[in-house]
Design a protein around this motif. Structure first.
Motif, PDB file in Angstrom:
ATOM      1  N   GLY A 172      -1.221   4.308  62.903  1.00  0.00           N
ATOM      2  CA  GLY A 172      -0.620   5.593  62.556  1.00  0.00           C
ATOM      3  C   GLY A 172      -1.075   6.704  63.475  1.00  0.00           C
ATOM      4  N   ASN A 173      -2.368   6.722  63.813  1.00  0.00           N
ATOM      5  CA  ASN A 173      -2.882   7.750  64.723  1.00  0.00           C
ATOM      6  C   ASN A 173      -2.348   7.575  66.139  1.00  0.00           C
ATOM      7  OD1 ASN A 173      -4.339   9.047  62.756  1.00  0.00           O
ATOM      8  ND2 ASN A 173      -6.309   8.146  63.303  1.00  0.00           N
ATOM      9  N   GLN A 174      -2.148   6.328  66.551  1.00  0.00           N
ATOM     10  CA  GLN A 174      -1.557   6.093  67.864  1.00  0.00           C
ATOM     11  C   GLN A 174      -0.141   6.668  67.929  1.00  0.00           C
ATOM     12  OE1 GLN A 174      -2.164   2.014  69.470  1.00  0.00           O
ATOM     13  NE2 GLN A 174      -3.536   1.707  67.746  1.00  0.00           N
ATOM     14  N   ILE A 175       0.613   6.453  66.861  1.00  0.00           N
ATOM     15  CA  ILE A 175       1.971   6.992  66.808  1.00  0.00           C
ATOM     16  C   ILE A 175       1.937   8.513  66.783  1.00  0.00           C
ATOM     17  CG2 ILE A 175       4.045   7.140  65.369  1.00  0.00           C
ATOM     18  CD1 ILE A 175       3.477   4.235  64.509  1.00  0.00           C
ATOM     19  N   ASP A 176       0.997   9.089  66.011  1.00  0.00           N
ATOM     20  CA  ASP A 176       0.864  10.553  65.952  1.00  0.00           C
ATOM     21  C   ASP A 176       0.560  11.126  67.337  1.00  0.00           C
ATOM     22  OD1 ASP A 176       1.335  10.518  63.256  1.00  0.00           O
ATOM     23  OD2 ASP A 176      -0.766  10.691  62.671  1.00  0.00           O
ATOM     24  N   ASP A 177      -0.329  10.463  68.081  1.00  0.00           N
ATOM     25  CA  ASP A 177      -0.685  10.961  69.413  1.00  0.00           C
ATOM     26  C   ASP A 177       0.499  10.907  70.369  1.00  0.00           C
ATOM     27  OD1 ASP A 177      -3.362  11.696  68.957  1.00  0.00           O
ATOM     28  OD2 ASP A 177      -4.059   9.639  69.206  1.00  0.00           O
ATOM     29  N   ALA A 178       1.272   9.834  70.296  1.00  0.00           N
ATOM     30  CA  ALA A 178       2.476   9.731  71.133  1.00  0.00           C
ATOM     31  C   ALA A 178       3.453  10.848  70.776  1.00  0.00           C
ATOM     32  CB  ALA A 178       3.127   8.364  70.953  1.00  0.00           C
ATOM     33  N   THR A 179       3.562  11.162  69.490  1.00  0.00           N
ATOM     34  CA  THR A 179       4.451  12.222  69.037  1.00  0.00           C
ATOM     35  C   THR A 179       3.978  13.582  69.530  1.00  0.00           C
ATOM     36  OG1 THR A 179       4.983  10.949  67.042  1.00  0.00           O
ATOM     37  CG2 THR A 179       5.484  13.308  66.996  1.00  0.00           C
ATOM     38  N   ILE A 180       2.667  13.828  69.485  1.00  0.00           N
ATOM     39  CA  ILE A 180       2.103  15.101  69.955  1.00  0.00           C
ATOM     40  C   ILE A 180       2.384  15.293  71.440  1.00  0.00           C
ATOM     41  CG2 ILE A 180      -0.079  16.283  70.461  1.00  0.00           C
ATOM     42  CD1 ILE A 180      -1.130  15.149  67.779  1.00  0.00           C
ATOM     43  N   GLU A 181       2.175  14.249  72.232  1.00  0.00           N
ATOM     44  CA  GLU A 181       2.408  14.363  73.678  1.00  0.00           C
ATOM     45  C   GLU A 181       3.865  14.687  73.970  1.00  0.00           C
ATOM     46  OE1 GLU A 181       1.049  10.802  75.541  1.00  0.00           O
ATOM     47  OE2 GLU A 181      -1.067  11.143  75.026  1.00  0.00           O
ATOM     48  N   ARG A 182       4.756  13.994  73.287  1.00  0.00           N
ATOM     49  CA  ARG A 182       6.174  14.238  73.523  1.00  0.00           C
ATOM     50  C   ARG A 182       6.561  15.652  73.078  1.00  0.00           C
ATOM     51  NH1 ARG A 182      11.022  10.742  70.835  1.00  0.00           N
ATOM     52  NH2 ARG A 182      10.198  11.755  68.970  1.00  0.00           N
ATOM     53  N   ALA A 183       6.024  16.099  71.937  1.00  0.00           N
ATOM     54  CA  ALA A 183       6.327  17.448  71.440  1.00  0.00           C
ATOM     55  C   ALA A 183       5.813  18.514  72.402  1.00  0.00           C
ATOM     56  CB  ALA A 183       5.713  17.647  70.059  1.00  0.00           C
ATOM     57  N   MET A 184       4.653  18.279  73.014  1.00  0.00           N
ATOM     58  CA  MET A 184       4.110  19.250  73.958  1.00  0.00           C
ATOM     59  C   MET A 184       4.957  19.316  75.216  1.00  0.00           C
ATOM     60  SD  MET A 184       1.876  21.550  74.310  1.00  0.00           S
ATOM     61  CE  MET A 184       1.476  22.653  75.662  1.00  0.00           C
ATOM     62  N   ARG A 185       5.415  18.180  75.711  1.00  0.00           N
ATOM     63  CA  ARG A 185       6.294  18.178  76.885  1.00  0.00           C
ATOM     64  C   ARG A 185       7.582  18.934  76.591  1.00  0.00           C
ATOM     65  NH1 ARG A 185       4.223  12.788  77.433  1.00  0.00           N
ATOM     66  NH2 ARG A 185       5.980  11.966  76.236  1.00  0.00           N
ATOM     67  N   VAL A 243      -2.324  14.944  77.146  1.00  0.00           N
ATOM     68  CA  VAL A 243      -2.866  13.645  76.761  1.00  0.00           C
ATOM     69  C   VAL A 243      -3.523  13.819  75.394  1.00  0.00           C
ATOM     70  CG1 VAL A 243      -4.336  11.708  77.384  1.00  0.00           C
ATOM     71  CG2 VAL A 243      -3.324  13.125  79.184  1.00  0.00           C
ATOM     72  N   SER A 244      -3.006  13.126  74.390  1.00  0.00           N
ATOM     73  CA  SER A 244      -3.538  13.255  73.032  1.00  0.00           C
ATOM     74  C   SER A 244      -4.245  11.977  72.623  1.00  0.00           C
ATOM     75  CB  SER A 244      -2.408  13.568  72.048  1.00  0.00           C
ATOM     76  OG  SER A 244      -2.912  13.728  70.735  1.00  0.00           O
TER      77      SER A 244
END
Length: 203
Positions: A52-65, A83-84
């Motif tokens: 779940g945290n891996q998915i959250d980090d991928a989501t954060i990176e995409r949202a920041m871009r 990089v999250s």
């Protein structure tokens, strides 16, 4: 037809993992993740973060871009690589001036799921394509340096490695012995100007 044979099929036990890995690949927007599914799968399982945290980090990176793209007009000449890891958002790249760097940090802090923002944006001109290609090579070499540190239970996938302008940024959930060994191994590489630790320690 009875469903009983299906429940005993070897693939049945793998379906939850395959579904989760597919979701992670889609959220990260990385087509290579689908092509190299076995590699991604191994890394995801070895990661000390929950899935779940891996998915959250991928989501954060995409949202920041996406946020940087939406504010492109007010952020001319900025190059931001987010990089999250476990909710810690590292910002690396270049900003035109201190005001622009601070604005980018503010945009990052507003994102849901971000526990802490680490701003390492250099106030200087955007890195050239030559510099970026050198950084890509250095990132690969640094990851390779972590393959065999001789520490039981440790493997290179437990450390997130990114190089920018010859500076190597290390993230991950690690023990202090692992962190020290990783820094020592990467510090021996030619072309490393600085090593920045953004670790979370387990001890």
């Amino acid at each position: 037809m009875s469903a009983q044979p299906y429940r005993h099929h070897p693939l049945h036990r793998l379906l939850p993992w395959l579904a989760a890995l597919l979701l992670l690949a889609l959220l990260s927007g990385c087509a290579a993740a689908l092509v190299g599914g076995a590699t991604v799968g191994a890394a995801a399982v070895a990661d000390r973060r929950s899935l779940g945290n891996q998915i959250d980090d991928a989501t954060i990176e995409r949202a920041m871009r996406q946020r940087i793209a939406r504010h492109e007009a007010e952020l001319p000449q900025a190059r931001v690589k987010p990089v999250s890891h476990n909710g810690i958002l590292l910002l690396i790249g270049e900003a035109r001036d201190a005001a622009q760097r601070d604005r980018i940090a503010d945009l990052a802090a507003e994102l849901p799921g971000v526990r802490r923002v680490v701003t390492e944006l250099a106030v200087e001109e955007r890195a050239s394509m030559w510099r970026r290609s050198r950084d890509t090579l250095l990132t690969t070499r640094a990851k390779a340096a972590l393959v065999d540190l001789g520490i039981p239970g440790f493997d290179a996938t437990k450390v997130n490695v990114t190089a920018v302008r010859g500076e190597v940024y290390l993230m991950g959930l690690v023990h202090r012995r692992e962190a020290a060994a990783a820094v020592a191994a990467i510090g021996e590489l030619r072309g490393v100007r600085r090593i920045v630790k953004v670790f979370e320690y387990l001890d």
